[in-house]
Design a protein around this motif. Structure first.
Motif, PDB file in Angstrom:
ATOM      1  N   UNK A 215       0.864  -1.185   0.000  1.00 41.62           N
ATOM      2  CA  UNK A 215       0.000   0.000   0.000  1.00 41.62           C
ATOM      3  C   UNK A 215       0.896   1.230   0.000  1.00 41.62           C
ATOM      4  N   UNK A 216       0.370   2.380  -0.456  1.00 40.63           N
ATOM      5  CA  UNK A 216       1.121   3.611  -0.191  1.00 40.63           C
ATOM      6  C   UNK A 216       1.116   3.844   1.318  1.00 40.63           C
ATOM      7  N   UNK A 217       2.275   4.034   1.954  1.00 41.69           N
ATOM      8  CA  UNK A 217       2.298   4.121   3.417  1.00 41.69           C
ATOM      9  C   UNK A 217       1.835   5.472   3.951  1.00 41.69           C
ATOM     10  N   UNK A 218       1.682   6.470   3.081  1.00 44.68           N
ATOM     11  CA  UNK A 218       1.214   7.773   3.544  1.00 44.68           C
ATOM     12  C   UNK A 218       2.132   8.344   4.607  1.00 44.68           C
ATOM     13  N   UNK A 219       1.544   9.028   5.564  1.00 44.15           N
ATOM     14  CA  UNK A 219       2.345   9.784   6.526  1.00 44.15           C
ATOM     15  C   UNK A 219       3.198   8.921   7.443  1.00 44.15           C
ATOM     16  N   UNK A 220       2.888   7.607   7.560  1.00 45.43           N
ATOM     17  CA  UNK A 220       3.763   6.794   8.396  1.00 45.43           C
ATOM     18  C   UNK A 220       5.178   6.794   7.834  1.00 45.43           C
ATOM     19  N   UNK A 316       8.115  -7.652  -1.817  1.00 47.72           N
ATOM     20  CA  UNK A 316       9.046  -6.549  -1.608  1.00 47.72           C
ATOM     21  C   UNK A 316       8.301  -5.206  -1.536  1.00 47.72           C
ATOM     22  N   UNK A 317       8.774  -4.329  -0.663  1.00 41.91           N
ATOM     23  CA  UNK A 317       8.267  -2.959  -0.614  1.00 41.91           C
ATOM     24  C   UNK A 317       9.204  -2.102  -1.445  1.00 41.91           C
ATOM     25  N   UNK A 329       9.131  15.255  -3.441  1.00 43.49           N
ATOM     26  CA  UNK A 329       8.402  15.835  -2.320  1.00 43.49           C
ATOM     27  C   UNK A 329       7.263  14.926  -1.888  1.00 43.49           C
ATOM     28  N   UNK A 330       6.559  14.362  -2.871  1.00 47.69           N
ATOM     29  CA  UNK A 330       5.436  13.487  -2.521  1.00 47.69           C
ATOM     30  C   UNK A 330       5.907  12.218  -1.822  1.00 47.69           C
ATOM     31  N   UNK A 331       7.078  11.673  -2.238  1.00 46.88           N
ATOM     32  CA  UNK A 331       7.557  10.465  -1.555  1.00 46.88           C
ATOM     33  C   UNK A 331       7.885  10.771  -0.104  1.00 46.88           C
ATOM     34  N   UNK A 332       8.233  12.039   0.192  1.00 40.46           N
ATOM     35  CA  UNK A 332       8.557  12.413   1.565  1.00 40.46           C
ATOM     36  C   UNK A 332       7.396  12.194   2.511  1.00 40.46           C
ATOM     37  N   UNK A 336       3.094   9.252  -4.007  1.00 40.60           N
ATOM     38  CA  UNK A 336       3.631   8.909  -5.321  1.00 40.60           C
ATOM     39  C   UNK A 336       3.773   7.384  -5.399  1.00 40.60           C
ATOM     40  N   UNK A 337       4.932   6.834  -5.769  1.00 40.78           N
ATOM     41  CA  UNK A 337       4.998   5.385  -5.955  1.00 40.78           C
ATOM     42  C   UNK A 337       5.645   4.655  -4.791  1.00 40.78           C
ATOM     43  N   UNK A 338       5.610   5.208  -3.607  1.00 44.55           N
ATOM     44  CA  UNK A 338       6.122   4.467  -2.455  1.00 44.55           C
ATOM     45  C   UNK A 338       5.115   3.378  -2.116  1.00 44.55           C
TER      46      UNK A 338
END
Lengths: 480, 468
Positions: A215-220, A316-317, A329-332, A336-338
């Protein structure tokens, strides 16, 4: 024309040579892996007549074999039904998965370490038996995770690790299924049909979301960003601009979830940014660190290190590459694709809890022979040194602010009388309502458990939906 | 001539050695029967005595026959063929009769075909005193080969089994695979043809040079006609019309081997292989059956391919490998495994049943037996004096060896599966009969090759009277 005949004879001999080498390869070298190949259902069909060792969690046998008097075959019984289904897996007439598959050679007694004993049993006329597999799962934590997750009424997953060893204490994925419905040996037709239905089900009940769904981990993921910043020399007091809406350098904008600047318009400190889950300052951190440092930090926690077997397979993550500054910036903030599995985010929390050292997760605590002698026993391994212990200390303090701070964004994760370090996440995704995350560990001064919870398409906030689940798992572990 | 002399075989009969080896072969067969019966059903097979008497008796009769009518024959040939045939018979009994699976035939019909084959074997050894008379009819042989190959295409007569149209049904007799006999006819034709055309095929050439460096001697364009015909026939008729990849590969491979023996020119092989594989590449996307075979070979363990639709999945191949893996080095013992897990195991995949129950050890024995048979055949070709017989013996031996390679290589995933039968071992009357015919020809040729040259009637004097 004798010379060409001789050559032809040699060529024919070479053809047979190829065949001889090939069958040697198949029957001597590859034989073991062919016998254990997932497509090979002989290993299941043939061995229904042999008592299979039990799988144990805590002091409970969660899977064991029972003799069906009528058919003289051993029926696998899954005590607890859907509670352990994704970890323990199933042992069917047509195949197996989970621990039932990965530990098959122990359970059915064919492992070479059991061979001598089996041989002796054969001589003395005793029926040979499989070994007992003891899981690391803590039944109380597992039950708490299942109950709390079911109470949300959503799909999702929860993982709990022992931060100091990597032992998996709980692992739940919803929707689940009852393994007893697919493993009947006397009515194998219905069992196979049920299995086929589960495979086709759009809700994917067979998918272990805790290990095999990303999943996208979001703010975590901001914990990873903060870790990268601290390792780069920043302190919790270091600041970045934190406007209400950030104009991303390569186009696009990013707002804060709460619709306000993070520090009344002034640059915000790292610690405060984590406490309130500020998007704009964390995006700025990622941009100023650059893709390489971000990727290295993510990798140090376990991203992009390929598939893992614990021993069941773990997807794999990944942290993306080739980013422009807007994407960076979005990956921070974990967008995005995290992509991360719940287990991966639990490893992030566990790494912070364990002074910066991530331990390799594992599910099998020990394997015991039928006479209770120990055959193998887990040996906790260091997975990676993700951050220095001072960075881990700083991160822990920040995560404490999340549950305890005046403006804490994850106060529902707090447990009265125990310090909980946590981080919320609310991840945008392309396919519907947000995923809601909470990662945490407790007690902060002597961590016994690290947790990651994701509520699939919860549509709320991490604090609202995921934090209560994490809290009840942590309580179950700590209160023992 | 000195070359031929150096390759001559010792003029000894060794018939008693043959008898001892033959008794061993029969013993192995009966032991295999007994073991399979005891393991499967806990008792000796009820037909053990009948099988033993029939099979052992017939083999011994064949031996006695050779003693009288081909006393100089190679003593290894009959025992090798007998042990292969016997093991095949025992395995078929174990796979079909012992498990009560009589829908797929029975060992009894295989035994009957063994008897028929041995009778035909005796007839050939008796009547074909000089194999070179076959040289006289190359074009009749070619024609009959083509007719035999095309028979299955006749509507009403031909049958398609497992996607390949290589069977004909004869009312009252069951099904036959005429291509098995066509192979032999073709080897006869090629031997006769190559002997006469040998010079032009081997000498006339165009030399390709780059600067002063010789690259290759290419045959003249017009001399490539036979190659073109063989190629066209194998590709267009066999692959495109009949889906019979196995026979096509066998025939073309044998053709290349024989043209090489005749001309000793590698350029023929290069041209032939290039043309064959070029055609395969071109046909690959067009012929469905063909691409299925290649796909199931390359991606056999892909779950999607494994679980693919009927006739296009790799289940048989992969289960065969699982069976062999199960057998490991020593095997489960005859009757102790579950070879029935492999679909249609009694046909092309019988090798995997041996792999499971006799293990690597048993498979090696079978392979070495086949290899030895082929090498004895090649040895006969070396020892023979006539060009036609040399061609013929080496052609048949190569056919036996190559056929074993194509089928065993297919089931063990060395090459794509094409569908062919292990000589002497696999179930099937036509295949068995064809194998024994080839053995009869080898026995006859070895007898002639090893028989001492005619002796001079008188020791002195210039005139010698030669008797033949």
């Amino acid at each position: 024309m004798n010379q060409p005949i001789r050559r032809l004879a040699l060529f024919s001999l070479a053809l047979f040579g190829v065949l001889l080498l090939n069958i040697t390869w198949i029957q001597a070298i590859q034989a073991e892996s062919l016998r254990e190949h997932p497509l090979n259902n002989r290993q299941y069909v043939d061995r229904l007549t042999v008592p299979r060792g039990p799988i144990v969690a805590g002091n409970e046998q969660v899977a064991f074999s029972e003799l069906d008097e009528e058919s003289e075959m051993y029926q696998r019984v899954y005590e607890g039904g859907e509670l352990y289904s994704h970890v323990v897996g199933t042992f069917r007439t047509t195949g197996a998965n989970g621990i039932e598959q990965t530990e098959n050679s122990f359970l059915d007694g064919s492992d070479s370490r059991l061979v001598v004993r089996n041989f002796l049993d054969m001589l003395t006329g005793q029926e040979s038996q499989g070994a007992t597999v003891n899981l690391t799962i803590d039944p109380a934590a597992q039950q708490a995770a299942m109950d709390a997750l079911q109470a949300t009424g959503k799909h999702g997953a929860a993982v709990a690790l022992d931060p100091s060893t990597g032992a998996v204490l709980a692992s739940v994925s919803l929707p689940s299924f009852d393994p007893n419905s697919v493993s009947s040996v006397t009515d194998s037709g219905t069992a196979a049909a049920n299995w086929g239905e589960l495979e086709q089900d759009e809700a994917q009940p067979l998918l272990n979301r805790a290990f095999n769904q990303t999943y996208p981990p979001g703010s975590t993921f901001k914990i990873v960003t903060a870790a990268a910043a601290l390792e780069d020399g920043a302190t919790p007091e270091s600041t970045q601009d934190a406007p209400e809406v950030l104009n991303l350098p390569a186009g696009g904008t990013m707002p804060n979830a709460f619709g306000a600047p993070c520090n009344n318009g002034s640059p915000d400190s790292l610690a405060h940014s984590i406490e309130i889950s500020c998007n704009t300052s964390m995006a700025n951190w990622a941009i100023s660190l650059g893709e390489q440092k971000m990727a290295e930090q993510a990798e140090a926690f376990g991203f992009d290190t390929g598939e893992m077997g614990i021993p069941v397979p773990v997807a794999p993550s990944s942290y993306p590459s080739g980013l422009d500054d807007s994407q960076l910036g979005q990956t921070g903030i974990g967008q995005f694709d995290v992509r991360a599995t719940p287990l991966q985010m639990a490893m992030v929390a566990a790494g912070v809890a364990n002074d910066g050292t991530v331990m390799k997760p594992y599910l099998v605590d020990s394997v015991q022979g039928p006479d209770l002698s120990e055959i193998t026993s887990a040996n906790p391994e260091v997975y990676s040194e993700a951050v220095s212990s001072s960075t881990a200390e700083d991160l822990k303090d920040m995560m404490l602010l999340v549950t305890e701070g005046a403006e804490g964004s994850g106060t529902n994760g707090a447990i009265p009388g125990i310090q909980v370090a946590g981080k919320t996440g609310t991840a945008e995704n392309g396919s519907g309502a947000t995923h809601n995350w909470f990662i945490s560990f407790a007690p902060a001064d002597d961590p016994q458990v690290a947790v990651a919870v994701v509520i699939e398409h919860g549509g709320g906030s991490g604090n609202e939906l995921a934090a209560p689940v994490a809290r009840s798992i942590m309580e179950a572990v700590i209160n023992e | 001539m000195s070359d031929a002399l150096s390759t001559a075989l010792p003029p000894v009969k060794r018939r008693n050695a043959e008898l001892v080896m033959l008794l061993l072969a029969i013993g192995v067969t009966l032991f295999a029967f007994a073991e399979a019966g005891l393991t499967r059903n806990g008792e000796l097979p009820p037909g053990l005595f009948a099988y033993g008497v029939t099979f052992g008796g017939l083999s011994l009769l064949a031996h006695v026959f050779i003693r009288f009518f081909a006393p100089w024959a190679d003593p290894l040939l009959l025992p090798l063929a007998t042990v292969l045939n016997g093991l095949g018979l025992a395995m078929i009994w174990r796979l079909l009769d012992a498990t009560g699976d009589t829908e797929n035939g029975s060992a009894m019909s295989q035994l009957i075909w063994t008897a028929i084959s041995m009778i035909v074997f005796a007839l050939i050894v008796f009547f074909l005193k000089e194999p070179r008379i076959l040289q006289r009819y190359p074009y009749i042989m070619a024609l009959s080969a083509v007719v035999l190959l095309l028979l299955p295409l006749i509507p009403g007569l031909g049958m398609t089994i497992n996607g390949a149209r290589q069977w004909i049904s004869i009312p009252g007799l069951g099904s036959m695979q005429p291509s098995e006999f066509a192979k032999i006819a073709l080897v006869i034709f090629l031997s006769g043809y190559m002997v006469t055309k040998r010079d032009v095929l081997s000498l006339a050439s165009r030399r390709v040079k780059i600067g002063p460096v010789k690259i290759i001697d290419l045959p003249r364009m017009r001399d490539t006609a036979p190659m073109a015909v063989a190629w066209g026939f194998c590709i267009i008729v066999m692959v495109a019309l009949m889906n019979d990849l196995g026979t096509s590969l066998l025939l073309f491979g044998t053709f290349l081997a024989m043209i090489y023996v005749a001309t000793q020119r590698s350029s023929w092989i290069i041209i032939g292989l290039a043309a064959f594989f070029g055609a395969c590449l071109a046909l690959y996307p067009l012929v469905y059956h063909f691409s299925v075979r290649v796909d199931t070979w390359l991606n056999a363990f892909d779950p999607d391919v494994y679980n693919g639709e009927l006739g296009a999945n790799s289940q048989q191949l992969v289960r065969g490998l699982f069976a062999m893996g199960e057998g490991g080095i020593l095997g489960t013992g005859l009757g102790g495994g579950k070879p029935g897990n492999v679909p249609e195991v009694q046909n092309d995949f019988i090798f995997t049943a041996f792999g499971e129950e006799l293990g690597l050890t048993g498979c090696m024995v079978i392979l070495l037996t086949l290899a030895l048979l082929v090498q004895r055949g090649m040895r006969i070709a070396l020892a023979s004096r006539e060009l036609f017989v040399k061609m013929f013996a080496s052609g048949i031996s190569f056919l036996l060896g190559f056929q074993s390679f194509v089928v065993i290589g297919g089931v063990t995933r060395v090459i794509p599966m094409t569908g062919a039968t292990i000589p002497f071992v696999a179930k099937g009357g036509s295949a068995l009969l064809a194998s024994w015919i080839m053995l009869a020809l080898l026995v006859r040729m070895s007898n002639n090759a090893r028989k001492p040259a005619p002796q001079a009637i008188q020791d002195e004097g210039a005139t010698q009277v030669i008797s033949r």
